[in-house]
Design a protein around this motif. Structure first.
Motif: not given
Ligand code: ADP
Length: 538
Positions: A435, A463, A466, A476, A481, A484, A493, A495-496
Protein backbone atom coordinates in the motif's frame (compact mmCIF):
# COMPACT_ATOMS: atom_id res chain seq x y z
CA UNK A 1 -77.25 5.12 49.65
CA UNK A 2 -77.47 8.06 52.09
CA UNK A 3 -80.56 9.19 50.23
CA UNK A 4 -82.13 5.78 50.84
CA UNK A 5 -81.19 5.91 54.55
CA UNK A 6 -82.72 9.41 54.77
CA UNK A 7 -85.87 8.17 53.10
CA UNK A 8 -86.13 5.24 55.52
CA UNK A 9 -85.60 7.64 58.45
CA UNK A 10 -88.37 10.02 57.36
CA UNK A 11 -90.68 7.10 56.55
CA UNK A 12 -89.98 5.46 59.93
CA UNK A 13 -90.62 8.71 61.82
CA UNK A 14 -93.88 9.22 59.93
CA UNK A 15 -95.06 5.73 60.84
CA UNK A 16 -94.07 6.24 64.47
CA UNK A 17 -96.08 9.48 64.58
CA UNK A 18 -99.08 7.82 62.99
CA UNK A 19 -98.77 4.93 65.42
CA UNK A 20 -98.61 7.30 68.40
CA UNK A 21 -101.83 8.93 67.22
CA UNK A 22 -103.48 5.56 66.69
CA UNK A 23 -102.18 4.48 70.08
CA UNK A 24 -103.73 7.46 71.78
CA UNK A 25 -107.14 7.02 70.20
CA UNK A 26 -106.95 3.27 70.87
CA UNK A 27 -106.15 3.93 74.50
CA UNK A 28 -109.14 6.26 74.73
CA UNK A 29 -111.34 3.57 73.20
CA UNK A 30 -109.99 0.91 75.58
CA UNK A 31 -110.43 3.22 78.54
CA UNK A 32 -114.09 3.79 77.72
CA UNK A 33 -114.64 0.01 77.14
CA UNK A 34 -113.05 -0.91 80.43
CA UNK A 35 -114.86 1.79 82.35
CA UNK A 36 -118.17 0.43 81.08
CA UNK A 37 -117.15 -3.10 82.05
CA UNK A 38 -115.86 -2.04 85.48
CA UNK A 39 -119.03 -0.08 86.10
CA UNK A 40 -121.19 -3.08 85.32
CA UNK A 41 -119.04 -5.26 87.63
CA UNK A 42 -119.32 -2.68 90.40
CA UNK A 43 -123.10 -2.46 89.92
CA UNK A 44 -123.38 -6.23 90.14
CA UNK A 45 -121.29 -6.32 93.32
CA UNK A 46 -123.45 -3.53 94.70
CA UNK A 47 -126.60 -5.54 93.86
CA UNK A 48 -125.18 -8.56 95.67
CA UNK A 49 -124.24 -6.39 98.62
CA UNK A 50 -127.82 -5.06 98.76
CA UNK A 51 -129.18 -8.60 98.74
CA UNK A 52 -126.81 -9.65 101.50
CA UNK A 53 -127.90 -6.60 103.52
CA UNK A 54 -131.50 -7.78 103.09
CA UNK A 55 -130.54 -11.22 104.36
CA UNK A 56 -128.66 -9.59 107.28
CA UNK A 57 -131.77 -7.64 108.18
CA UNK A 58 -133.88 -10.80 108.07
CA UNK A 59 -131.30 -12.51 110.24
CA UNK A 60 -131.49 -9.69 112.77
CA UNK A 61 -135.27 -9.97 112.70
CA UNK A 62 -134.96 -13.71 113.30
CA UNK A 63 -136.76 -14.50 110.08
CA UNK A 64 -133.74 -16.25 108.53
CA UNK A 65 -133.31 -19.63 110.15
CA UNK A 66 -131.02 -22.37 108.87
CA UNK A 67 -133.42 -23.70 106.28
CA UNK A 68 -134.37 -20.32 104.95
CA UNK A 69 -130.67 -19.32 104.82
CA UNK A 70 -129.84 -22.42 102.82
CA UNK A 71 -132.76 -21.92 100.49
CA UNK A 72 -132.20 -18.26 99.80
CA UNK A 73 -128.43 -18.29 99.71
CA UNK A 74 -128.32 -21.37 97.44
CA UNK A 75 -130.81 -20.00 95.00
CA UNK A 76 -129.07 -16.60 95.04
CA UNK A 77 -125.64 -18.14 94.34
CA UNK A 78 -127.23 -20.28 91.61
CA UNK A 79 -128.49 -17.11 89.94
CA UNK A 80 -125.19 -15.28 90.57
CA UNK A 81 -122.43 -17.68 89.54
CA UNK A 82 -119.66 -15.14 90.28
CA UNK A 83 -120.16 -16.07 93.93
CA UNK A 84 -118.76 -19.23 95.46
CA UNK A 85 -120.94 -19.16 98.54
CA UNK A 86 -122.68 -17.12 101.19
CA UNK A 87 -121.58 -17.76 104.75
CA UNK A 88 -123.05 -17.00 108.17
CA UNK A 89 -120.45 -16.42 110.87
CA UNK A 90 -121.26 -15.96 114.56
CA UNK A 91 -119.89 -13.19 116.70
CA UNK A 92 -116.79 -15.32 117.38
CA UNK A 93 -116.21 -15.82 113.65
CA UNK A 94 -117.17 -19.46 113.72
CA UNK A 95 -118.75 -20.51 110.45
CA UNK A 96 -122.26 -21.65 111.29
CA UNK A 97 -123.81 -21.87 107.92
CA UNK A 98 -122.63 -21.95 104.35
CA UNK A 99 -124.64 -22.20 101.17
CA UNK A 100 -124.58 -23.84 98.77
CA UNK A 101 -123.25 -26.77 100.78
CA UNK A 102 -121.89 -28.60 97.75
CA UNK A 103 -118.17 -27.94 97.47
CA UNK A 104 -118.13 -25.91 100.69
CA UNK A 105 -118.75 -28.65 103.28
CA UNK A 106 -115.22 -28.53 104.57
CA UNK A 107 -115.44 -24.92 105.65
CA UNK A 108 -118.37 -25.36 108.06
CA UNK A 109 -117.21 -25.08 111.64
CA UNK A 110 -113.81 -23.87 110.63
CA UNK A 111 -112.61 -20.84 112.36
CA UNK A 112 -111.54 -18.22 109.91
CA UNK A 113 -107.99 -17.41 110.76
CA UNK A 114 -107.08 -15.90 107.44
CA UNK A 115 -105.65 -12.52 108.20
CA UNK A 116 -107.14 -10.59 105.30
CA UNK A 117 -110.75 -11.75 105.58
CA UNK A 118 -110.58 -11.27 109.33
CA UNK A 119 -109.26 -7.75 108.98
CA UNK A 120 -112.17 -6.81 106.74
CA UNK A 121 -114.68 -8.56 109.00
CA UNK A 122 -113.39 -6.74 112.07
CA UNK A 123 -113.56 -3.46 110.26
CA UNK A 124 -117.10 -4.20 109.08
CA UNK A 125 -118.16 -4.99 112.65
CA UNK A 126 -116.48 -1.86 113.89
CA UNK A 127 -117.87 0.52 111.34
CA UNK A 128 -121.17 -1.36 110.94
CA UNK A 129 -120.87 -1.14 107.15
CA UNK A 130 -119.95 -3.77 104.53
CA UNK A 131 -116.27 -4.25 103.84
CA UNK A 132 -114.37 -6.02 101.07
CA UNK A 133 -111.25 -8.11 101.63
CA UNK A 134 -108.07 -8.07 99.62
CA UNK A 135 -107.67 -10.98 97.22
CA UNK A 136 -106.78 -14.24 98.92
CA UNK A 137 -106.51 -17.89 98.11
CA UNK A 138 -109.88 -19.44 99.07
CA UNK A 139 -110.08 -22.76 100.81
CA UNK A 140 -111.46 -24.15 97.52
CA UNK A 141 -108.21 -23.22 95.90
CA UNK A 142 -109.30 -20.22 93.89
CA UNK A 143 -108.08 -16.66 93.99
CA UNK A 144 -111.01 -15.00 95.67
CA UNK A 145 -112.22 -11.96 97.53
CA UNK A 146 -115.01 -11.55 99.99
CA UNK A 147 -117.53 -9.02 101.30
CA UNK A 148 -118.40 -8.91 104.98
CA UNK A 149 -121.84 -7.62 106.08
CA UNK A 150 -122.10 -6.93 109.82
CA UNK A 151 -125.42 -8.04 111.46
CA UNK A 152 -126.67 -6.02 114.42
CA UNK A 153 -129.89 -6.13 116.39
CA UNK A 154 -129.97 -2.73 117.90
CA UNK A 155 -126.48 -2.50 119.32
CA UNK A 156 -126.03 -6.18 119.69
CA UNK A 157 -123.62 -7.74 117.31
CA UNK A 158 -125.03 -11.01 116.01
CA UNK A 159 -122.36 -12.03 113.55
CA UNK A 160 -121.49 -11.50 109.88
CA UNK A 161 -122.72 -12.55 106.54
CA UNK A 162 -120.13 -12.97 103.86
CA UNK A 163 -120.27 -13.44 100.14
CA UNK A 164 -117.21 -15.11 98.64
CA UNK A 165 -116.40 -14.29 95.05
CA UNK A 166 -114.24 -16.28 92.70
CA UNK A 167 -112.05 -13.89 90.69
CA UNK A 168 -112.21 -16.24 87.74
CA UNK A 169 -116.02 -16.32 87.84
CA UNK A 170 -116.28 -12.56 88.24
CA UNK A 171 -114.43 -12.22 84.96
CA UNK A 172 -116.15 -15.13 83.26
CA UNK A 173 -119.70 -14.13 84.15
CA UNK A 174 -119.58 -10.38 84.65
CA UNK A 175 -117.44 -9.17 81.78
CA UNK A 176 -119.54 -8.93 78.62
CA UNK A 177 -118.64 -11.53 75.97
CA UNK A 178 -118.06 -8.94 73.25
CA UNK A 179 -115.28 -7.46 75.43
CA UNK A 180 -113.52 -10.80 75.56
CA UNK A 181 -113.19 -10.88 71.81
CA UNK A 182 -110.84 -7.90 71.92
CA UNK A 183 -109.43 -8.03 75.44
CA UNK A 184 -108.02 -10.35 77.95
CA UNK A 185 -109.54 -9.53 81.30
CA UNK A 186 -108.04 -10.08 84.72
CA UNK A 187 -107.88 -8.88 88.27
CA UNK A 188 -104.80 -7.26 89.77
CA UNK A 189 -104.15 -5.97 93.24
CA UNK A 190 -103.19 -2.39 93.76
CA UNK A 191 -99.53 -3.21 93.27
CA UNK A 192 -100.38 -4.53 89.81
CA UNK A 193 -99.65 -8.06 91.04
CA UNK A 194 -101.78 -10.41 89.04
CA UNK A 195 -104.51 -12.03 91.10
CA UNK A 196 -106.10 -13.81 88.25
CA UNK A 197 -105.91 -13.53 84.51
CA UNK A 198 -107.53 -15.17 81.52
CA UNK A 199 -105.19 -17.42 79.65
CA UNK A 200 -103.87 -16.10 76.36
CA UNK A 201 -100.59 -16.80 74.61
CA UNK A 202 -100.33 -13.87 72.24
CA UNK A 203 -99.02 -10.40 72.61
CA UNK A 204 -101.17 -8.28 74.90
CA UNK A 205 -100.43 -4.61 74.96
CA UNK A 206 -101.26 -2.08 76.10
CA UNK A 207 -102.76 -2.97 79.48
CA UNK A 208 -105.31 -0.71 81.10
CA UNK A 209 -106.90 -1.16 84.48
CA UNK A 210 -109.94 0.16 86.30
CA UNK A 211 -110.78 -0.01 89.96
CA UNK A 212 -113.53 -2.34 91.19
CA UNK A 213 -113.56 -1.61 94.88
CA UNK A 214 -111.56 -0.37 97.82
CA UNK A 215 -110.71 -2.54 100.83
CA UNK A 216 -110.67 -1.34 104.44
CA UNK A 217 -107.00 -0.54 104.34
CA UNK A 218 -107.59 1.60 101.27
CA UNK A 219 -105.99 -0.86 98.91
CA UNK A 220 -107.76 -1.53 95.69
CA UNK A 221 -108.69 -4.46 93.59
CA UNK A 222 -108.50 -3.64 89.93
CA UNK A 223 -110.17 -4.94 86.87
CA UNK A 224 -107.59 -5.13 84.07
CA UNK A 225 -108.05 -5.36 80.38
CA UNK A 226 -105.29 -5.97 77.91
CA UNK A 227 -105.89 -5.61 74.25
CA UNK A 228 -105.31 -8.72 72.18
CA UNK A 229 -103.14 -8.81 69.10
CA UNK A 230 -100.26 -6.65 68.12
CA UNK A 231 -99.96 -3.54 70.15
CA UNK A 232 -98.98 -0.12 69.02
CA UNK A 233 -95.58 -0.14 70.70
CA UNK A 234 -94.75 -3.40 68.96
CA UNK A 235 -95.25 -1.84 65.56
CA UNK A 236 -93.20 1.16 66.47
CA UNK A 237 -90.44 -0.98 67.87
CA UNK A 238 -90.57 -3.25 64.86
CA UNK A 239 -90.33 -0.30 62.51
CA UNK A 240 -87.53 1.23 64.56
CA UNK A 241 -85.64 -2.05 64.56
CA UNK A 242 -86.24 -2.46 60.83
CA UNK A 243 -85.12 1.10 60.26
CA UNK A 244 -81.97 0.66 62.32
CA UNK A 245 -81.17 -2.63 60.61
CA UNK A 246 -81.84 -0.98 57.23
CA UNK A 247 -79.65 1.95 58.17
CA UNK A 248 -76.80 -0.22 59.41
CA UNK A 249 -77.05 -2.57 56.43
CA UNK A 250 -77.31 0.39 54.08
CA UNK A 251 -74.31 2.14 55.60
CA UNK A 252 -72.30 -1.06 55.70
CA UNK A 253 -73.19 -1.72 52.08
CA UNK A 254 -72.40 1.87 51.17
CA UNK A 255 -68.99 1.69 52.90
CA UNK A 256 -68.30 -1.72 51.43
CA UNK A 257 -69.31 -0.77 47.89
CA UNK A 258 -67.40 2.50 48.24
CA UNK A 259 -64.40 0.55 49.37
CA UNK A 260 -64.77 -1.94 46.54
CA UNK A 261 -65.16 0.91 44.05
CA UNK A 262 -62.12 2.72 45.43
CA UNK A 263 -60.09 -0.48 45.36
CA UNK A 264 -61.32 -1.28 41.86
CA UNK A 265 -60.37 2.21 40.68
CA UNK A 266 -57.03 2.01 42.40
CA UNK A 267 -56.40 -1.38 40.79
CA UNK A 268 -57.50 -0.14 37.38
CA UNK A 269 -55.30 2.92 37.71
CA UNK A 270 -52.36 0.78 38.73
CA UNK A 271 -53.02 -1.60 35.86
CA UNK A 272 -53.30 1.35 33.49
CA UNK A 273 -50.05 2.76 34.81
CA UNK A 274 -48.43 -0.65 34.42
CA UNK A 275 -49.83 -0.98 30.91
CA UNK A 276 -48.66 2.52 30.07
CA UNK A 277 -45.22 1.66 31.33
CA UNK A 278 -45.25 -1.57 29.35
CA UNK A 279 -46.42 0.32 26.27
CA UNK A 280 -43.70 2.91 26.79
CA UNK A 281 -41.13 0.14 27.12
CA UNK A 282 -42.53 -1.63 24.08
CA UNK A 283 -42.49 1.63 22.22
CA UNK A 284 -38.90 2.16 23.21
CA UNK A 285 -38.11 -1.40 22.18
CA UNK A 286 -39.86 -0.92 18.84
CA UNK A 287 -37.96 2.33 18.35
CA UNK A 288 -34.72 0.55 19.09
CA UNK A 289 -35.69 -2.33 16.85
CA UNK A 290 -36.62 0.17 14.18
CA UNK A 291 -33.29 1.89 14.58
CA UNK A 292 -31.54 -1.47 14.49
CA UNK A 293 -33.54 -2.45 11.44
CA UNK A 294 -32.76 0.87 9.83
CA UNK A 295 -29.15 0.38 10.72
CA UNK A 296 -29.18 -3.18 9.44
CA UNK A 297 -30.89 -2.01 6.28
CA UNK A 298 -28.30 0.69 5.78
CA UNK A 299 -25.58 -1.82 6.49
CA UNK A 300 -27.10 -4.30 4.07
CA UNK A 301 -27.42 -1.59 1.44
CA UNK A 302 -23.88 -0.51 2.16
CA UNK A 303 -22.66 -4.08 1.97
CA UNK A 304 -24.60 -4.57 -1.20
CA UNK A 305 -23.13 -1.43 -2.73
CA UNK A 306 -19.67 -2.41 -1.60
CA UNK A 307 -20.14 -5.91 -2.90
CA UNK A 308 -21.23 -4.54 -6.27
CA UNK A 309 -18.20 -2.23 -6.29
CA UNK A 310 -16.03 -5.15 -5.26
CA UNK A 311 -17.41 -7.37 -7.97
CA UNK A 312 -16.84 -4.67 -10.54
CA UNK A 313 -13.32 -4.20 -9.19
CA UNK A 314 -12.56 -7.85 -8.87
CA UNK A 315 -13.82 -8.56 -12.35
CA UNK A 316 -11.70 -5.66 -13.60
CA UNK A 317 -8.71 -6.89 -11.57
CA UNK A 318 -9.16 -10.40 -12.96
CA UNK A 319 -9.88 -9.29 -16.49
CA UNK A 320 -6.88 -6.98 -16.78
CA UNK A 321 -4.13 -9.54 -15.99
CA UNK A 322 -6.05 -12.26 -17.81
CA UNK A 323 -6.27 -10.09 -20.94
CA UNK A 324 -2.55 -9.47 -20.75
CA UNK A 325 -1.81 -13.14 -20.19
CA UNK A 326 -4.03 -14.24 -23.07
CA UNK A 327 -2.82 -11.40 -25.38
CA UNK A 328 0.91 -11.78 -24.80
CA UNK A 329 0.71 -15.56 -24.79
CA UNK A 330 -0.82 -15.52 -28.29
CA UNK A 331 1.78 -12.96 -29.44
CA UNK A 332 4.49 -15.39 -28.35
CA UNK A 333 3.35 -17.72 -31.13
CA UNK A 334 4.81 -15.32 -33.71
CA UNK A 335 8.02 -17.01 -35.05
CA UNK A 336 9.47 -13.68 -36.18
CA UNK A 337 9.73 -12.28 -32.71
CA UNK A 338 13.16 -11.31 -31.53
CA UNK A 339 14.46 -12.98 -28.42
CA UNK A 340 14.39 -9.67 -26.57
CA UNK A 341 10.74 -8.91 -27.35
CA UNK A 342 9.81 -12.50 -26.57
CA UNK A 343 11.42 -12.14 -23.13
CA UNK A 344 9.53 -8.93 -22.39
CA UNK A 345 6.27 -10.67 -23.37
CA UNK A 346 7.06 -13.62 -21.12
CA UNK A 347 7.86 -11.20 -18.25
CA UNK A 348 4.55 -9.50 -18.72
CA UNK A 349 2.65 -12.83 -18.72
CA UNK A 350 4.49 -13.77 -15.56
CA UNK A 351 3.83 -10.51 -13.70
CA UNK A 352 0.15 -10.54 -14.64
CA UNK A 353 -0.15 -14.15 -13.53
CA UNK A 354 1.46 -13.08 -10.30
CA UNK A 355 -1.05 -10.27 -9.61
CA UNK A 356 -3.93 -12.57 -10.54
CA UNK A 357 -2.66 -15.10 -8.05
CA UNK A 358 -2.31 -12.39 -5.40
CA UNK A 359 -5.91 -11.32 -5.90
CA UNK A 360 -7.18 -14.86 -5.74
CA UNK A 361 -5.07 -15.50 -2.64
CA UNK A 362 -6.54 -12.38 -1.00
CA UNK A 363 -10.08 -13.52 -1.62
CA UNK A 364 -9.30 -17.02 -0.37
CA UNK A 365 -7.55 -15.63 2.73
CA UNK A 366 -10.42 -13.36 3.65
CA UNK A 367 -12.94 -16.15 3.19
CA UNK A 368 -10.84 -18.44 5.35
CA UNK A 369 -10.45 -15.84 8.10
CA UNK A 370 -14.16 -15.07 8.09
CA UNK A 371 -15.02 -18.76 8.15
CA UNK A 372 -12.51 -19.11 11.00
CA UNK A 373 -10.65 -21.76 9.06
CA UNK A 374 -7.28 -20.08 9.03
CA UNK A 375 -4.84 -22.07 11.17
CA UNK A 376 -1.70 -20.43 12.51
CA UNK A 377 1.65 -22.13 12.44
CA UNK A 378 3.76 -20.58 15.17
CA UNK A 379 7.54 -20.73 15.23
CA UNK A 380 10.40 -18.64 16.55
CA UNK A 381 12.04 -16.32 14.06
CA UNK A 382 13.91 -13.02 13.84
CA UNK A 383 11.84 -9.99 12.89
CA UNK A 384 15.00 -8.09 11.92
CA UNK A 385 15.80 -10.76 9.37
CA UNK A 386 12.24 -10.74 8.04
CA UNK A 387 12.29 -6.96 7.58
CA UNK A 388 15.67 -7.07 5.84
CA UNK A 389 14.49 -9.82 3.53
CA UNK A 390 11.36 -7.88 2.60
CA UNK A 391 13.32 -4.69 1.97
CA UNK A 392 15.61 -6.62 -0.31
CA UNK A 393 12.71 -8.13 -2.23
CA UNK A 394 10.93 -4.79 -2.64
CA UNK A 395 14.11 -3.01 -3.59
CA UNK A 396 14.70 -5.68 -6.16
CA UNK A 397 11.29 -5.27 -7.79
CA UNK A 398 11.15 -1.49 -7.34
CA UNK A 399 10.07 0.46 -10.38
CA UNK A 400 9.87 3.92 -8.88
CA UNK A 401 13.39 5.08 -8.16
CA UNK A 402 12.19 8.31 -6.48
CA UNK A 403 11.08 6.40 -3.39
CA UNK A 404 13.70 5.37 -0.94
CA UNK A 405 13.06 2.11 0.90
CA UNK A 406 14.65 1.87 4.34
CA UNK A 407 14.71 0.13 7.65
CA UNK A 408 13.89 2.25 10.67
CA UNK A 409 16.31 2.82 13.49
CA UNK A 410 16.30 -0.34 15.58
CA UNK A 411 16.67 -0.49 19.36
CA UNK A 412 20.30 -0.17 20.27
CA UNK A 413 22.00 -3.43 21.11
CA UNK A 414 18.81 -5.44 20.70
CA UNK A 415 17.31 -7.59 18.05
CA UNK A 416 13.63 -8.54 17.88
CA UNK A 417 12.38 -12.09 17.91
CA UNK A 418 8.90 -13.46 17.68
CA UNK A 419 7.12 -16.69 18.47
CA UNK A 420 4.38 -16.28 15.90
CA UNK A 421 3.25 -17.28 12.39
CA UNK A 422 6.04 -16.03 10.14
CA UNK A 423 4.07 -16.46 6.89
CA UNK A 424 1.16 -14.39 8.20
CA UNK A 425 3.41 -11.67 9.68
CA UNK A 426 5.17 -11.51 6.34
CA UNK A 427 1.76 -11.15 4.65
CA UNK A 428 0.88 -8.26 7.01
CA UNK A 429 4.11 -6.44 6.29
CA UNK A 430 3.81 -7.03 2.53
CA UNK A 431 0.27 -5.66 2.51
CA UNK A 432 1.29 -2.52 4.38
CA UNK A 433 4.42 -2.15 2.27
CA UNK A 434 2.54 -2.67 -0.99
CA UNK A 435 0.00 0.00 0.00
CA UNK A 436 2.77 2.41 0.98
CA UNK A 437 4.37 1.69 -2.32
CA UNK A 438 1.12 2.09 -4.18
CA UNK A 439 0.27 5.47 -2.65
CA UNK A 440 3.74 7.04 -2.51
CA UNK A 441 5.24 8.84 -5.48
CA UNK A 442 8.32 10.26 -3.82
CA UNK A 443 10.09 10.38 -0.48
CA UNK A 444 10.62 7.19 1.44
CA UNK A 445 9.02 4.14 2.89
CA UNK A 446 10.32 2.96 6.19
CA UNK A 447 9.73 -0.31 8.01
CA UNK A 448 10.78 -0.82 11.62
CA UNK A 449 9.80 -1.08 15.28
CA UNK A 450 10.24 0.78 18.55
CA UNK A 451 9.64 0.37 22.27
CA UNK A 452 6.57 2.28 23.32
CA UNK A 453 6.31 3.45 26.92
CA UNK A 454 9.31 1.24 27.77
CA UNK A 455 6.94 -1.62 27.70
CA UNK A 456 5.34 -2.49 24.38
CA UNK A 457 6.99 -3.21 21.06
CA UNK A 458 5.24 -1.51 18.17
CA UNK A 459 6.01 -2.35 14.51
CA UNK A 460 5.32 0.18 11.78
CA UNK A 461 5.38 0.93 8.07
CA UNK A 462 5.74 4.61 7.30
CA UNK A 463 5.46 6.36 3.97
CA UNK A 464 5.50 9.89 2.60
CA UNK A 465 2.59 9.22 0.26
CA UNK A 466 -0.78 10.82 -0.34
CA UNK A 467 -2.03 10.24 3.19
CA UNK A 468 -5.55 9.50 4.40
CA UNK A 469 -7.90 12.03 5.93
CA UNK A 470 -8.90 11.33 9.56
CA UNK A 471 -12.52 10.46 8.79
CA UNK A 472 -11.40 7.39 6.85
CA UNK A 473 -8.98 6.02 9.44
CA UNK A 474 -11.48 3.39 10.57
CA UNK A 475 -13.28 2.82 7.29
CA UNK A 476 -10.21 1.72 5.35
CA UNK A 477 -10.04 -1.43 7.51
CA UNK A 478 -13.51 -2.46 6.35
CA UNK A 479 -13.41 -4.92 3.53
CA UNK A 480 -14.03 -3.71 0.01
CA UNK A 481 -13.28 -0.14 1.04
CA UNK A 482 -11.31 1.80 -1.53
CA UNK A 483 -11.01 5.47 -0.97
CA UNK A 484 -9.43 6.94 -3.98
CA UNK A 485 -12.17 6.33 -6.50
CA UNK A 486 -12.50 10.08 -6.99
CA UNK A 487 -8.96 11.22 -6.44
CA UNK A 488 -8.30 11.54 -10.13
CA UNK A 489 -5.57 8.95 -10.03
CA UNK A 490 -6.22 5.31 -10.62
CA UNK A 491 -5.01 3.01 -7.90
CA UNK A 492 -5.49 -0.62 -8.54
CA UNK A 493 -6.81 -2.71 -5.68
CA UNK A 494 -9.74 -4.64 -4.32
CA UNK A 495 -10.13 -2.94 -0.93
CA UNK A 496 -9.28 -6.28 0.73
CA UNK A 497 -5.68 -5.71 1.77
CA UNK A 498 -6.24 -3.76 5.01
CA UNK A 499 -9.27 -5.84 5.98
CA UNK A 500 -7.11 -8.99 5.75
CA UNK A 501 -4.23 -7.23 7.48
CA UNK A 502 -6.36 -6.13 10.42
CA UNK A 503 -7.82 -9.59 10.84
CA UNK A 504 -4.40 -11.23 10.71
CA UNK A 505 -3.00 -8.78 13.29
CA UNK A 506 -5.89 -9.59 15.60
CA UNK A 507 -5.36 -13.33 15.02
CA UNK A 508 -1.75 -12.89 16.06
CA UNK A 509 -2.89 -11.22 19.27
CA UNK A 510 -2.32 -7.56 18.39
CA UNK A 511 -4.06 -4.43 17.16
CA UNK A 512 -3.49 -2.06 14.25
CA UNK A 513 -3.96 1.70 13.88
CA UNK A 514 -2.56 4.55 11.86
CA UNK A 515 -1.49 8.17 11.85
CA UNK A 516 -2.05 9.95 8.58
CA UNK A 517 -3.03 13.22 7.03
CA UNK A 518 -3.67 13.94 3.38
CA UNK A 519 -0.42 15.00 1.69
CA UNK A 520 1.69 14.20 4.74
CA UNK A 521 2.06 10.47 4.37
CA UNK A 522 0.82 7.62 6.53
CA UNK A 523 2.20 5.45 9.29
CA UNK A 524 0.56 2.13 10.05
CA UNK A 525 1.38 0.77 13.54
CA UNK A 526 0.65 -2.67 14.88
CA UNK A 527 1.47 -4.89 17.85
CA UNK A 528 1.81 -8.66 18.16
CA UNK A 529 1.85 -11.33 20.81
CA UNK A 530 5.02 -13.30 21.45
CA UNK A 531 7.61 -10.58 20.72
CA UNK A 532 10.89 -10.55 22.66
CA UNK A 533 13.92 -8.28 22.49
CA UNK A 534 17.21 -10.13 22.78
CA UNK A 535 20.66 -8.69 23.23
CA UNK A 536 22.48 -8.70 19.91
CA UNK A 537 25.45 -10.46 21.42
CA UNK A 538 23.27 -13.42 22.50
P1 ADP B 1 -6.57 -1.61 -1.86
O1 ADP B 1 -6.45 -2.92 -2.47
O2 ADP B 1 -7.56 -0.70 -2.49
O3 ADP B 1 -5.26 -0.95 -1.58
P2 ADP B 1 -6.60 -1.80 0.98
O4 ADP B 1 -7.56 -2.44 1.91
O5 ADP B 1 -5.24 -2.26 1.07
O6 ADP B 1 -7.21 -1.89 -0.44
O7 ADP B 1 -6.61 -0.24 1.27
C1 ADP B 1 -7.83 0.41 1.44
C2 ADP B 1 -7.70 1.85 1.08
O8 ADP B 1 -6.89 2.54 2.04
C3 ADP B 1 -7.03 2.07 -0.19
O9 ADP B 1 -7.93 2.06 -1.28
C4 ADP B 1 -6.40 3.45 -0.01
O10 ADP B 1 -7.33 4.43 -0.35
C5 ADP B 1 -6.12 3.55 1.44
N1 ADP B 1 -4.71 3.33 1.78
C6 ADP B 1 -4.18 2.19 2.28
N2 ADP B 1 -2.86 2.34 2.55
C7 ADP B 1 -2.58 3.61 2.21
C8 ADP B 1 -1.36 4.38 2.24
N3 ADP B 1 -0.21 3.89 2.69
N4 ADP B 1 -1.42 5.68 1.83
C9 ADP B 1 -2.60 6.20 1.41
N5 ADP B 1 -3.74 5.53 1.34
C10 ADP B 1 -3.74 4.23 1.73
Amino acid sequence: MLLLAGFILVFGLLIVLIQIRIDRSLKREIRSDIDVAAKSVRLRLKGNEDYLLLMAKDRADNTLDHNQFQLRASSYVADHPEMINITWVDSSFNILDVAPIAGNKQIIGLRLDLTEPKKAATQAKKLRIPQYTKAFEAIQGNPSFEIWIPVFKGDKFLGLLSGVYSCEKVIRFLVPDQMKVRYRAGIDDENSEVVWREKYNGSIIPEIESEIFITPDESRLMLTFTRLGWGVIDWTLLILVLFCVGLVVGMAYSIWSNNVEVRRRFKTEKELQKQNLEFALLNEEYKNQNLELQHAKEKAEDADRLKSAFLANVSHEIRTPLNSIVGFSSLLNDPHLSAEVKKSYIDLVESNTESLLVLIDDIIDLSKIEAQQLTLKKQEFSIDELISELLLTFNHGKINSQVDLRIGQSIVGKSLFAVSDRVRLRQILINLFSNAFKYTDSGFIEMGYFLYDNNEIVLYVKDTGIGISKEYHQVIFHRFRKLNENSGKIFRGTGLGLAITQKLVELLGGKIWLESEPGKGSTFYFTLDGLTLNDISS
